[in-house]
Design a protein around this motif. Structure first.
Motif, mmCIF file in Angstrom:
data_model
loop_
_atom_site.group_PDB
_atom_site.id
_atom_site.type_symbol
_atom_site.label_atom_id
_atom_site.label_comp_id
_atom_site.label_asym_id
_atom_site.label_seq_id
_atom_site.Cartn_x
_atom_site.Cartn_y
_atom_site.Cartn_z
ATOM 1 N N GLU A 221 36.384 29.238 -46.012
ATOM 2 C CA GLU A 221 37.871 28.267 -45.848
ATOM 3 C C GLU A 221 38.355 28.639 -44.470
ATOM 4 O O GLU A 221 38.900 27.597 -44.217
ATOM 5 C CB GLU A 221 38.363 29.314 -46.894
ATOM 6 C CG GLU A 221 38.170 28.813 -48.167
ATOM 7 C CD GLU A 221 39.256 29.110 -49.446
ATOM 8 O OE1 GLU A 221 40.481 29.623 -48.884
ATOM 9 O OE2 GLU A 221 38.971 28.619 -50.413
ATOM 10 N N ASN A 222 38.082 29.533 -43.855
ATOM 11 C CA ASN A 222 38.517 29.479 -42.358
ATOM 12 C C ASN A 222 37.879 28.542 -41.444
ATOM 13 O O ASN A 222 38.581 27.986 -40.610
ATOM 14 C CB ASN A 222 38.410 30.911 -41.776
ATOM 15 C CG ASN A 222 39.146 32.058 -42.513
ATOM 16 O OD1 ASN A 222 40.338 31.942 -43.066
ATOM 17 N ND2 ASN A 222 38.735 33.255 -42.237
ATOM 18 N N THR A 223 36.488 28.317 -41.761
ATOM 19 C CA THR A 223 35.985 27.251 -40.887
ATOM 20 C C THR A 223 36.472 25.978 -41.160
ATOM 21 O O THR A 223 36.628 25.023 -40.274
ATOM 22 C CB THR A 223 34.387 27.161 -41.009
ATOM 23 O OG1 THR A 223 33.990 27.023 -42.712
ATOM 24 C CG2 THR A 223 33.768 28.574 -40.852
ATOM 25 N N ALA A 227 37.750 23.745 -38.348
ATOM 26 C CA ALA A 227 36.886 22.768 -37.966
ATOM 27 C C ALA A 227 37.773 21.170 -38.319
ATOM 28 O O ALA A 227 37.656 20.333 -37.736
ATOM 29 C CB ALA A 227 35.611 22.567 -38.402
ATOM 30 N N GLY A 228 38.453 21.397 -39.399
ATOM 31 C CA GLY A 228 39.340 20.427 -40.028
ATOM 32 C C GLY A 228 38.252 19.614 -40.973
ATOM 33 O O GLY A 228 36.984 19.612 -41.063
ATOM 34 N N LYS A 229 38.929 18.899 -41.911
ATOM 35 C CA LYS A 229 38.092 18.158 -43.223
ATOM 36 C C LYS A 229 37.361 17.039 -42.589
ATOM 37 O O LYS A 229 36.824 16.476 -43.423
ATOM 38 C CB LYS A 229 38.991 18.087 -44.180
ATOM 39 C CG LYS A 229 39.501 19.382 -44.689
ATOM 40 C CD LYS A 229 40.524 19.062 -46.260
ATOM 41 C CE LYS A 229 40.899 20.334 -46.613
ATOM 42 N NZ LYS A 229 41.612 20.181 -47.905
ATOM 43 N N GLU A 230 37.807 16.162 -41.458
ATOM 44 C CA GLU A 230 37.114 15.201 -40.860
ATOM 45 C C GLU A 230 35.887 15.387 -40.317
ATOM 46 O O GLU A 230 35.298 14.417 -39.856
ATOM 47 C CB GLU A 230 38.197 14.682 -40.034
ATOM 48 C CG GLU A 230 39.685 14.377 -40.589
ATOM 49 C CD GLU A 230 39.515 13.433 -42.024
ATOM 50 O OE1 GLU A 230 38.701 12.580 -41.952
ATOM 51 O OE2 GLU A 230 40.265 13.957 -42.647
ATOM 52 N N VAL A 231 35.414 16.609 -40.122
ATOM 53 C CA VAL A 231 33.990 16.676 -39.611
ATOM 54 C C VAL A 231 33.086 16.309 -40.406
ATOM 55 O O VAL A 231 33.242 16.865 -41.778
ATOM 56 C CB VAL A 231 33.997 18.310 -39.151
ATOM 57 C CG1 VAL A 231 32.469 18.734 -38.613
ATOM 58 C CG2 VAL A 231 35.003 18.811 -37.973
ATOM 59 N N PRO A 232 31.957 15.683 -39.964
ATOM 60 C CA PRO A 232 30.912 15.251 -40.873
ATOM 61 C C PRO A 232 30.389 16.340 -41.845
ATOM 62 O O PRO A 232 30.291 17.657 -41.137
ATOM 63 C CB PRO A 232 29.961 14.788 -40.068
ATOM 64 C CG PRO A 232 30.647 14.191 -38.721
ATOM 65 C CD PRO A 232 31.734 15.179 -38.702
ATOM 66 N N GLN A 233 30.194 16.183 -42.973
ATOM 67 C CA GLN A 233 29.657 17.260 -43.870
ATOM 68 C C GLN A 233 28.446 18.017 -43.617
ATOM 69 O O GLN A 233 28.274 19.171 -43.315
ATOM 70 C CB GLN A 233 29.558 17.053 -45.348
ATOM 71 C CG GLN A 233 29.378 17.970 -46.447
ATOM 72 C CD GLN A 233 30.409 18.769 -46.375
ATOM 73 O OE1 GLN A 233 31.726 18.347 -46.746
ATOM 74 N NE2 GLN A 233 30.345 20.192 -46.414
ATOM 75 N N GLU A 234 27.197 17.301 -42.786
ATOM 76 C CA GLU A 234 26.226 18.037 -42.518
ATOM 77 C C GLU A 234 26.686 18.818 -41.240
ATOM 78 O O GLU A 234 25.840 20.009 -41.315
ATOM 79 C CB GLU A 234 25.220 16.754 -41.849
ATOM 80 C CG GLU A 234 24.070 17.481 -41.528
ATOM 81 C CD GLU A 234 23.113 16.592 -40.950
ATOM 82 O OE1 GLU A 234 21.738 16.686 -40.517
ATOM 83 O OE2 GLU A 234 23.375 15.269 -41.324
ATOM 84 N N ILE A 235 27.509 18.600 -40.450
ATOM 85 C CA ILE A 235 27.678 19.350 -39.121
ATOM 86 C C ILE A 235 28.576 20.722 -39.702
ATOM 87 O O ILE A 235 28.381 21.852 -39.428
ATOM 88 C CB ILE A 235 28.706 18.880 -38.278
ATOM 89 C CG1 ILE A 235 27.721 17.706 -37.725
ATOM 90 C CG2 ILE A 235 29.153 19.537 -37.265
ATOM 91 C CD1 ILE A 235 28.364 16.768 -36.587
#
Length: 339
Positions: A221-223, A227-235
């Motif tokens: 949850e901290n990541t 990182a934010g929810k807009e970061v591509p899921q794979e990354i």
């Protein structure tokens, strides 16, 4: 409280992990050069000598057993013909005791190599003697956790706990299933562990395993927050898999991709509190001994619920807690809430 530090696999002095040479005495401590080995010698020598001495004794006993002429009490080729019920043959007992002493001495060296060898010896002792007359099963779960073999740890504890209900299990029959529980659900309810005559070190190990899972879910949850929810899921999955310590979490794609872990964290925390209470009921001395750590005084014998049992369990378990960042603080919080 000292800062937790994961199990080392590098130079015993500086931590470097490349171009290492093993200590010629114990063979489970590594150094990147002779100068570092010499500098670290005053700290390492007691453990090194203990490992070297007990290894020599164990190897002598093994050679004697292999060379022993067969008689009416000792079968020929005992290592091949008597697998599974070693302790029933009197001639094997000095060997088994020497091997256990060697495995215990390996525990004095706080390296990944030492823990791997220690676990390997103890598991092989169980292969030779399923009934485990020396009680080596008490040491094994904490070693598995130190090596991040979390699923294997849970499977091991569950098998030994459930087999205790099978009063007619024939320990000498090697055709029967043995340690055959695989991939049991580590998130499941663990009421089955809270029983009379529980193996204290096993329940302590499962408590730590579930603490590791909670800490990992919190890290996930901290990541997301960082990182934010807009970061591509794979990354994001790659970032998350590096943020956790348990392979149970790192290898579960569904968990890695989930953004809200509140329900799972709440469930696990409830289970941890139940396990905490089960341990406290079984031995009121253990949790205080863990968080107020002093080097344990190893007893020659113990009774269930005694201070001596707590000291022995602390000896088996403490390193696994200390090497898991946040675990001791987590259990301290549970203790404060329980007062």
């Amino acid at each position: 409280m000292a800062t937790a530090r994961p199990l080392s696999s590098g130079c015993g002095l500086c931590g470097r992990t490349m171009y290492l040479q093993r200590c010629g005495g114990c063979n489970v401590m590594c150094y990147c050069n002779r100068d570092h080995q010499a500098t670290d010698r005053p700290r390492h020598k007691i453990a090194c000598k203990a490992v070297s001495k007990t290894r020599a004794k164990y190897e002598d006993e093994e050679q004697s057993l292999r060379n022993a002429p067969p008689d009416f009490m000792t079968p020929e080729n005992v290592f091949e013909t008597s697998v599974g019920h070693f302790w029933g043959i009197l001639a094997t007992r000095d060997y088994m005791r020497a091997r256990l002493a060697f495995a215990d001495a390996l525990g004095k060296v706080k390296t990944k190599q030492a823990v791997q060898e220690q676990l390997g010896h103890l598991m092989d002792m169980l292969r030779l003697c399923r009934g485990d007359n020396l009680g080596v099963r008490a040491l094994i779960p904490a070693l598995m956790l130190r090596l991040n073999k979390d699923q294997q740890c849970y499977d091991f504890v569950k098998w030994w706990t459930l087999i205790s209900d099978e009063r007619d299990y024939d320990w000498g029959n090697t055709d029967l299933p043995y340690l055959d529980i695989k991939n049991a659900d580590p998130f499941e309810d663990v009421n089955y562990l809270d029983r009379r005559g529980m193996e204290l070190s096993h329940v302590v190990a499962v408590t730590l395993l579930k603490v590791k899972l909670v800490l990992d879910l919190q890290a996930l949850e901290n990541t997301t927050d960082v990182a934010g929810k807009e970061v591509p899921q794979e990354i994001l999955n790659k970032i998350r898999s590096q943020a956790v310590t348990s392979p149970i979490i790192a290898g579960n794609r569904e968990i890695l991709e989930r953004h809200d872990h509140h329900a799972a964290t709440t469930l696990l925390t409830k289970q941890i509190r139940a396990l905490y209470m089960a341990v406290d009921k079984a031995n009121e001395h253990f949790w205080d001994s863990l968080v107020l750590y002093e080097k344990p005084e190893l007893p020659e014998a113990f009774s269930r619920g005694s201070w001596e049992e707590a000291q022995l369990t602390l000896h088996y378990s403490y390193d696994s807690w200390w090497e898991c960042p946040g675990a001791l603080r987590f259990i301290e919080k549970i203790m404060d809430e329980s007062d």
